[in-house]
Design an enzyme around this catalytic site. Structure first.
Site, PDB file in Angstrom:
ATOM      1  N   ARG A  84     101.387  41.262  90.870  1.00  0.00           N
ATOM      2  CA  ARG A  84     101.889  41.319  89.489  1.00  0.00           C
ATOM      3  C   ARG A  84     101.575  40.077  88.661  1.00  0.00           C
ATOM      4  O   ARG A  84     101.098  40.184  87.533  1.00  0.00           O
ATOM      5  CB  ARG A  84     103.419  41.469  89.498  1.00  0.00           C
ATOM      6  CG  ARG A  84     103.895  42.863  89.677  1.00  0.00           C
ATOM      7  CD  ARG A  84     105.407  42.903  89.604  1.00  0.00           C
ATOM      8  NE  ARG A  84     105.862  44.229  89.999  1.00  0.00           N
ATOM      9  CZ  ARG A  84     107.133  44.570  90.115  1.00  0.00           C
ATOM     10  NH1 ARG A  84     108.083  43.694  89.882  1.00  0.00           N
ATOM     11  NH2 ARG A  84     107.466  45.786  90.464  1.00  0.00           N
TER      12      ARG A  84
ATOM     13  N   GLN B 265     109.889  36.562  85.883  1.00  0.00           N
ATOM     14  CA  GLN B 265     108.844  37.466  86.367  1.00  0.00           C
ATOM     15  C   GLN B 265     108.384  38.417  85.266  1.00  0.00           C
ATOM     16  O   GLN B 265     109.193  39.014  84.565  1.00  0.00           O
ATOM     17  CB  GLN B 265     109.388  38.291  87.542  1.00  0.00           C
ATOM     18  CG  GLN B 265     108.303  39.098  88.231  1.00  0.00           C
ATOM     19  CD  GLN B 265     108.794  39.655  89.567  1.00  0.00           C
ATOM     20  OE1 GLN B 265     109.694  40.488  89.621  1.00  0.00           O
ATOM     21  NE2 GLN B 265     108.213  39.180  90.644  1.00  0.00           N
TER      22      GLN B 265
ATOM     23  N   GLU C 145     103.854  50.623  88.614  1.00  0.00           N
ATOM     24  CA  GLU C 145     102.633  50.239  89.329  1.00  0.00           C
ATOM     25  C   GLU C 145     101.927  51.454  89.922  1.00  0.00           C
ATOM     26  O   GLU C 145     100.728  51.439  90.178  1.00  0.00           O
ATOM     27  CB  GLU C 145     102.995  49.288  90.473  1.00  0.00           C
ATOM     28  CG  GLU C 145     102.569  47.875  90.240  1.00  0.00           C
ATOM     29  CD  GLU C 145     103.714  46.893  90.411  1.00  0.00           C
ATOM     30  OE1 GLU C 145     104.820  47.305  90.794  1.00  0.00           O
ATOM     31  OE2 GLU C 145     103.480  45.707  90.127  1.00  0.00           O
TER      32      GLU C 145
ATOM     33  N   HIS D  67     110.514  40.834  82.947  1.00  0.00           N
ATOM     34  CA  HIS D  67     111.149  41.836  83.789  1.00  0.00           C
ATOM     35  C   HIS D  67     112.376  41.281  84.528  1.00  0.00           C
ATOM     36  O   HIS D  67     113.374  41.967  84.663  1.00  0.00           O
ATOM     37  CB  HIS D  67     110.105  42.321  84.800  1.00  0.00           C
ATOM     38  CG  HIS D  67     110.524  43.497  85.615  1.00  0.00           C
ATOM     39  ND1 HIS D  67     111.049  44.630  85.042  1.00  0.00           N
ATOM     40  CD2 HIS D  67     110.488  43.736  86.946  1.00  0.00           C
ATOM     41  CE1 HIS D  67     111.323  45.524  86.007  1.00  0.00           C
ATOM     42  NE2 HIS D  67     111.002  44.991  87.162  1.00  0.00           N
TER      43      HIS D  67
ATOM     44  N   HIS E 136     106.190  41.853  84.314  1.00  0.00           N
ATOM     45  CA  HIS E 136     105.586  43.069  84.829  1.00  0.00           C
ATOM     46  C   HIS E 136     104.317  43.273  84.011  1.00  0.00           C
ATOM     47  O   HIS E 136     104.354  43.186  82.787  1.00  0.00           O
ATOM     48  CB  HIS E 136     106.540  44.251  84.676  1.00  0.00           C
ATOM     49  CG  HIS E 136     106.123  45.425  85.502  1.00  0.00           C
ATOM     50  ND1 HIS E 136     105.012  46.170  85.207  1.00  0.00           N
ATOM     51  CD2 HIS E 136     106.635  45.959  86.631  1.00  0.00           C
ATOM     52  CE1 HIS E 136     104.881  47.115  86.128  1.00  0.00           C
ATOM     53  NE2 HIS E 136     105.848  47.002  87.000  1.00  0.00           N
TER      54      HIS E 136
ATOM     55  N   PHE F 224     106.376  48.126 100.510  1.00  0.00           N
ATOM     56  CA  PHE F 224     106.495  47.530  99.182  1.00  0.00           C
ATOM     57  C   PHE F 224     105.680  46.244  99.174  1.00  0.00           C
ATOM     58  O   PHE F 224     105.604  45.561 100.190  1.00  0.00           O
ATOM     59  CB  PHE F 224     107.964  47.210  98.891  1.00  0.00           C
ATOM     60  CG  PHE F 224     108.379  47.546  97.496  1.00  0.00           C
ATOM     61  CD1 PHE F 224     108.881  48.796  97.194  1.00  0.00           C
ATOM     62  CD2 PHE F 224     108.250  46.612  96.478  1.00  0.00           C
ATOM     63  CE1 PHE F 224     109.255  49.111  95.899  1.00  0.00           C
ATOM     64  CE2 PHE F 224     108.627  46.925  95.179  1.00  0.00           C
ATOM     65  CZ  PHE F 224     109.134  48.179  94.894  1.00  0.00           C
TER      66      PHE F 224
ATOM     67  N   LEU G 141     108.688  50.174  80.797  1.00  0.00           N
ATOM     68  CA  LEU G 141     107.856  49.912  81.962  1.00  0.00           C
ATOM     69  C   LEU G 141     106.968  51.100  82.341  1.00  0.00           C
ATOM     70  O   LEU G 141     107.426  52.227  82.357  1.00  0.00           O
ATOM     71  CB  LEU G 141     108.819  49.639  83.111  1.00  0.00           C
ATOM     72  CG  LEU G 141     108.274  48.937  84.325  1.00  0.00           C
ATOM     73  CD1 LEU G 141     108.336  47.441  84.070  1.00  0.00           C
ATOM     74  CD2 LEU G 141     109.131  49.275  85.531  1.00  0.00           C
TER      75      LEU G 141
ATOM     76  N   ARG H 226     110.161  36.448  92.560  1.00  0.00           N
ATOM     77  CA  ARG H 226     110.973  37.364  93.371  1.00  0.00           C
ATOM     78  C   ARG H 226     110.096  38.418  94.042  1.00  0.00           C
ATOM     79  O   ARG H 226     109.179  38.957  93.453  1.00  0.00           O
ATOM     80  CB  ARG H 226     111.999  38.063  92.493  1.00  0.00           C
ATOM     81  CG  ARG H 226     112.821  39.104  93.218  1.00  0.00           C
ATOM     82  CD  ARG H 226     113.837  39.740  92.306  1.00  0.00           C
ATOM     83  NE  ARG H 226     113.236  40.543  91.260  1.00  0.00           N
ATOM     84  CZ  ARG H 226     112.867  41.816  91.395  1.00  0.00           C
ATOM     85  NH1 ARG H 226     113.028  42.436  92.545  1.00  0.00           N
ATOM     86  NH2 ARG H 226     112.333  42.480  90.378  1.00  0.00           N
TER      87      ARG H 226
ATOM     88  N   GLY I  61     128.663  42.776  90.502  1.00  0.00           N
ATOM     89  CA  GLY I  61     130.083  42.686  90.171  1.00  0.00           C
ATOM     90  C   GLY I  61     130.900  43.709  90.941  1.00  0.00           C
ATOM     91  O   GLY I  61     131.972  43.396  91.470  1.00  0.00           O
TER      92      GLY I  61
END
Lengths: 591, 96
Positions: free
Chosen positions: A286, A240, A255, A353, A242, A119, A252, A398, A19
């Protein structure tokens, strides 16, 4: 009618990263912009994003946007729209450098260029080897992004309406969107906010599940409003998970814990990931780890009195390693699992997640819906970006670092498109006579007769029932039996939602009213999710069916559209044609 | 959603020192961008159930003005409050 009206060139609902990126583009172009937010802008959920922003700057080694595009298409399990993905990956370096100029405190290399970290899922040369593509500000990228954008918006004189909740879209007889009705939480007043264009950047709806990493504000308000306005929601079966959220709390566990050598155990003390993924073990992707954990629990090898979680063991790393390299994990374990992780394992479950689906849009951010045979006719005056939108760059799954990228690229693109719309449309269209009827009738029902008699449903009870049902019937483990009974239960809960009544009729800061309105949004998202999931008879990306365990491109390589009227589904093709390059046809997804 | 949220206690033993509207406003401002903060604040609100003094209210207001990472650093014990007026409240929040 008789509600007060305020008029703007453009209206933005939601003040997270998406936004505020869009509003900045609008305010800097000289438009009068109002941004509505339930909470103070820098307290939006974007603040929780840690990883980084994916962009092929090539600062660490060779990289280019086409490789990024390949990774994103493959990551999406080939459900992502390739025109939108090409657009996003090509624009990525531009939006990152723009942020740099805005003053975003990126981590740096010794030569002054932006540091990039590797990543999961990001590769060079079409999957050949890992590449460092994530641009980050320590582990607080989302926080830095929000602050950078907020400051810049203040400078550009964006008007923020803080502690305002949008209630419903205003559409006229042509179906054009002309603004929203909104509640000023502090006073309880309802307003009509009129604008030539309305942009939703309201975030995801992760609170439809009992186990969620999402903050309490993530109630899918934009999705609820869109559905009530008669527009469809796309690909809502794809969420998704986690793998390691603290059981019972959702918080969370990064990882990094498994990266440092933490392992998952079942009730027999077995390191079960060795069985599912002999090579990668606890560091498998994941979705794979989440499914394996769920399998253990479903087969009775979960831990605890209800056998409903597994254990994340890290005490063998030794207190020095834990306290030095994973300091926040120790605090999280104490606070939310009540365990000292230097001595005991942490109870964890796969936890919701991120929402891949959302309000269907094209890559300009314009909302599209089927009309007169066109599956993607533009809804004039209406835009959506970020997690609430489905553009669709994430498809069925994703890739890490693509969520922050998504909101920057499409925030900017939608902003530019709205400026153009503004220049071509000099006048506001008149508001229809019934503009506020939907919102006012919902408010009246909450205050209605059932409440007076004490016969209505309680918001909290209905919300909890919904979250438990979605978790049990539409979680990681999905099959026809579970989903079909889940659909019936969610429909029953939808009836209860219609009977919610609030005892407190006061106007000023009536949070009971706000929470009831949020549940009305959650139920729309939950219905869209479970109905879409029940119908999709294949496994693709984050949607895993034990009774249809393969991807089925012949029958299911298509986007789902859920329509609120009649709880109906329709489908539309995936955009396989990129803007300028060759298409990536579906292939088996192996790692 | 404030799943763990509490309503204003009609029959609280201790006389509540802030009014119902201030309590509602406070509850809303405990909605944060990070789940960690949401949970800790909701636990605290449940525990105090509206029986909160003027000084505590001022301290809480000050904490709620912080950004989420600053707040979580305080709540998780990674940092200590520099302002003495906040110390007592931060201790209560940490034990919530």
């Amino acid at each position: 009618m008789g509600l007060p009206v305020r008029k703007f060139d453009a209206l933005v609902v939601g003040a997270g990263g998406a936004g505020m990126r869009a509003s900045l583009q609008l305010a800097e172009a000289g438009l009068s912009v109002a941004v509505l937010s339930k909470v103070f802008p820098t307290r939006s959920h974007t603040v929780a994003a840690q990883g980084g922003i994916g962009a092929s700057l090539g600062n660490m080694s060779d990289d280019n946007w086409y490789w990024h595009m390949f990774d994103t298409v493959k990551g999406s399990d080939y459900l992502g729209d390739q025109d939108a993905i090409e657009f996003m990956c090509r624009e990525a370096p531009k939006v990152v450098y723009e942020l740099e100029h805005f003053g975003m405190p990126f981590d740096r290399n010794a030569d002054g260029t932006i540091y990039q970290r590797p990543f999961g899922g990001h590769s060079a040369n079409f999957g050949e080897k890992p590449v460092a593509r994530a641009c980050a500000a320590a582990d607080r990228t989302g926080h830095a992004l929000l602050h950078t954008l907020y400051q810049r918006n203040i400078r550009a004189r964006t008007q923020f309406f803080v502690e305002w909740m949008a209630l419903d879209l205003i559409r006229d007889a042509d179906g054009d969107v002309l603004g929203v009705t909104a509640l000023e939480i502090e006073t309880g007043e309802v307003w009509m906010l009129q604008a030539k264009t309305t942009l939703f950047a309201t975030g995801g709806a992760g609170r439809i599940f009992a186990a969620s990493t999402n903050a309490f504000i993530n109630t899918g308000d934009g999705l609820g409003m869109t559905a009530r306005a008669g527009l469809p929601l796309e690909d809502m079966e794809f969420w998704q998970f986690h793998p390691t959220g603290v059981a019972g709390a959702g918080v969370l566990i990064t990882e990094g814990v498994r990266g440092e050598g933490g392992i998952l155990l079942n009730c027999n003390g077995e390191r079960f990931m060795e069985r599912y993924a002999p090579t990668l073990k606890d560091l498998a992707p994941r979705d794979f780890v989440s499914r394996s954990m769920d399998q253990e629990i479903k087969e009775g090898r979960g831990c605890g009195p209800d056998k409903d979680y597994v254990l994340l063991k890290l005490d063998h790393l030794g207190p020095e390693v834990i306290l030095k390299r994973l300091p926040s994990i120790h605090e999280i374990a104490v606070k939310f699992a009540n365990v000292d992780c230097t001595r005991e394992p942490i109870p964890v479950v796969p936890t919701i997640h991120y929402q891949m689906g959302g309000i269907p849009t094209n890559y300009h951010g314009q909302v599209v819906a089927p009309r007169d045979g066109d599956p993607e006719a533009v809804v004039s005056g209406f835009y959506a970006i970020g997690e609430c939108a489905c553009v669709s760059v994430h498809g069925a799954n994703r890739l890490g670092t693509n969520s922050l990228l998504d909101l920057l690229v499409f925030g900017r693109a939608a902003g530019n498109h709205i400026v153009d719309f503004h220049q071509r449309n000099k006048e506001h269209k008149p508001l229809p006579r019934d503009a506020a009827d939907l919102a006012l009738s919902r408010l009246a029902r909450l205050d209605g007769a059932a409440a007076a008699r004490g016969a209505g449903e309680q918001t909290q009870d209905v919300g909890n029932a919904l979250r438990r049902t979605m978790q049990a019937h539409c979680g990681v483990f999905r099959n026809d039996e579970l989903l079909t009974s889940g659909v019936s239960k969610v429909m029953e809960i939808a009836e209860q939602v219609r009977r919610i009544a609030i005892g407190d009729k006061s106007k000023v800061f009536n949070t009971a009213r706000v929470e009831a309105l949020e549940v009305e949004n959650l139920i729309e998202v939950a219905q869209a999710t479970i109905v879409s999931a029940q119908a999709r008879q294949e496994s693709r990306g984050a949607h895993a069916r034990s009774d249809f365990d393969q991807r089925d491109d012949a029958n299911w390589h298509k986007h789902t559209l859920w329509h609120r009227a009649g709880n109906r589904l329709s489908y539309k093709p995936v955009h396989m044609k990129p803007l300028t390059v060759d298409s990536f046809p579906p292939k088996a997804r192996t790692f | 959603m404030m799943e763990n949220g509490s309503s204003f206690p009609a029959g609280a033993k201790e006389p509540a020192v802030i009014d119902e509207r201030s309590w509602a406003r406070l509850r809303w401002r405990c909605r944060r961008g990070m789940l960690e903060n949401d949970i800790v604040l909701a636990r605290y609100l449940d525990k105090t159930a509206g029986a909160i003094g003027e000084q505590e209210l001022a301290a809480l207001d000050q904490l709620l003005d912080m950004n989420d990472n600053e707040l979580w650093d305080l709540l998780s014990g990674r940092t200590e409050p520099s302002d003495e007026k906040l110390q007592c409240l931060v201790r209560q929040l940490r034990s919530a």
